[in-house]
Design a protein around this motif. Structure first.
Motif: not given
Length: 385
Positions: A218-219, A222-223, A225-226
């Motif tokens: 998940k971490y 998120k990276r 997606s950014k």
């Protein structure tokens, strides 16, 4: 007993073979997409005729690729169209898993001989391939299963790439005769809280490290997606690095899970000669969005497949029990059944029978019922003397 098994082994390759295999994966994908496009535009012409036209229109760079790849892609496309009601999708290069297929007639002479600590293996490459013949050999990190035994025969191999590693998945045929060492009988209840609960009270739970790997994935997600840029022809290096780390984390998670499932199923088959499994349809149960993720993580279908294969290998009996028998609602001692509004909910983890007073873990009670229903079905199927 003739068995067909698969054994995936990691390959040790030089840089030239890695680049060449990447081109083979692209050519396999290109052949599939071209044949599917020809089929969609002209469905009256057979795929065999379209394959001949495709080979006749080959370009110069295609002669460096193995000529058998389009033939196997045509066969796969034909079976896919037959199986999926004449519907098939185009392949994408974004898929982290790429592959191409070769049968045993494409193996080089001298394959499966030892070079130091490793076994060498080779397949036929394109006629105009620029890689030197002495550099075309691959090294296997393991020896194929059952190698050297009687009636051992390798039917085919699939060369795979998963993220940044290369594998050879061998299809092995062997006349395997083995008797199970166990004499017990057990029923198995697939569940969410525990992956498998046996009628003797044994419970199997997924390793706790999987939760940490989920958080890690998940971490990185998120990276990604950014760092993702919409409508960009190429993403940044930071995005690509996060993507590779995310895929490696998922691969690590899948390997741990498969290792757990193999060890658990092997232990069950070695100690039992009769195994009953409740054949729950996970696709139906996953419509409940609160349980969908937990059911998907449990991998019921994979566990059922492994148990069936290993029971066949060890000579044990494997039986599937229909879930309509309501094993979780029935008492394993007196047969009392909760019905209507009095049914047990998922939150009720202890089965308390109002008639005989049996107090037992709900999953263990269900596993005992599964074994009982299976033996009853087997006794009814046998002709009376």
């Amino acid at each position: 007993m003739t068995l067909i098994i698969r054994h995936k082994i990691e390959l040790i390759l030089n840089n030239s073979m890695k680049r060449y295999f990447d081109q083979c994966f692209g050519y396999s994908r290109y052949s599939w997409n071209q044949l599917l496009d020809r089929h969609n535009n002209d469905k009256t012409t057979s795929l065999n005729t379209q394959l001949k036209q495709f080979k006749a229109d080959r370009k110069k760079w295609e002669y460096a690729m193995p000529s058998y790849i389009p033939t196997y892609e045509m066969q796969n496309l034909k079976s896919t169209l037959r199986r999926k009601a004449h519907k098939a999708n185009f392949k994408s290069k974004k898929n982290p898993k790429q592959s191409f297929y070769a049968d045993s007639s494409r193996f080089l002479k001298g394959s499966f001989s030892m070079i130091g600590k490793h076994m060498k293996f080779g397949i036929v490459l394109g006629k105009k391939c620029r890689i030197r013949k002495q550099d075309r050999w691959m090294k296997l990190t393991e020896i194929p299963a059952f190698f050297g035994e009687d009636d051992f025969h390798i039917l085919s191999v699939t060369i795979l790439k998963e993220i940044d590693r290369y594998y050879a998945s061998f299809c092995i045929q062997i006349d395997y005769r083995s008797k199970t060492t166990g004499t017990g009988e057990v029923g198995i209840d697939p569940g969410v809280h525990t992956v498998m609960t046996l009628s003797d009270g044994t419970k199997y739970e997924l390793p706790k490290t999987l939760k940490k790997l989920d958080q890690k994935a998940k971490y990185y997600q998120k990276r990604m997606s950014k760092k993702y840029i919409r409508n960009a022809k190429a993403q940044s290096q930071r995005y690509l690095k996060a993507k590779i780390k995310h895929q490696r984390t998922l691969r690590h998670k899948n390997r741990i899970k498969m290792d757990f499932m193999h060890k658990a199923t092997t232990e069950i088959v070695k100690h039992n000669n009769y195994i009953a499994w409740e054949d729950c349809k996970s696709t139906r149960l996953m419509k409940n969005h609160k349980l969908a993720r937990s059911i998907g993580e449990s991998c019921w279908f994979t566990l059922k497949t492994l148990l069936a294969q290993k029971c066949q290998m060890h000579g044990a009996t494997f039986d599937l029990v229909n879930p309509i028998n309501a094993a979780t609602q029935t008492c394993s001692e007196c047969g009392h059944r909760f019905e209507g509004d009095g049914k047990l909910n998922l939150s009720d983890r202890t089965y308390i029978c109002p008639e005989c007073g049996l107090t037992l873990d709900r999953d263990v009670n269900a596993a005992r019922n599964i074994l009982k229903f299976s033996k009853r079905k087997l006794a009814g199927a046998q002709p009376s003397e």
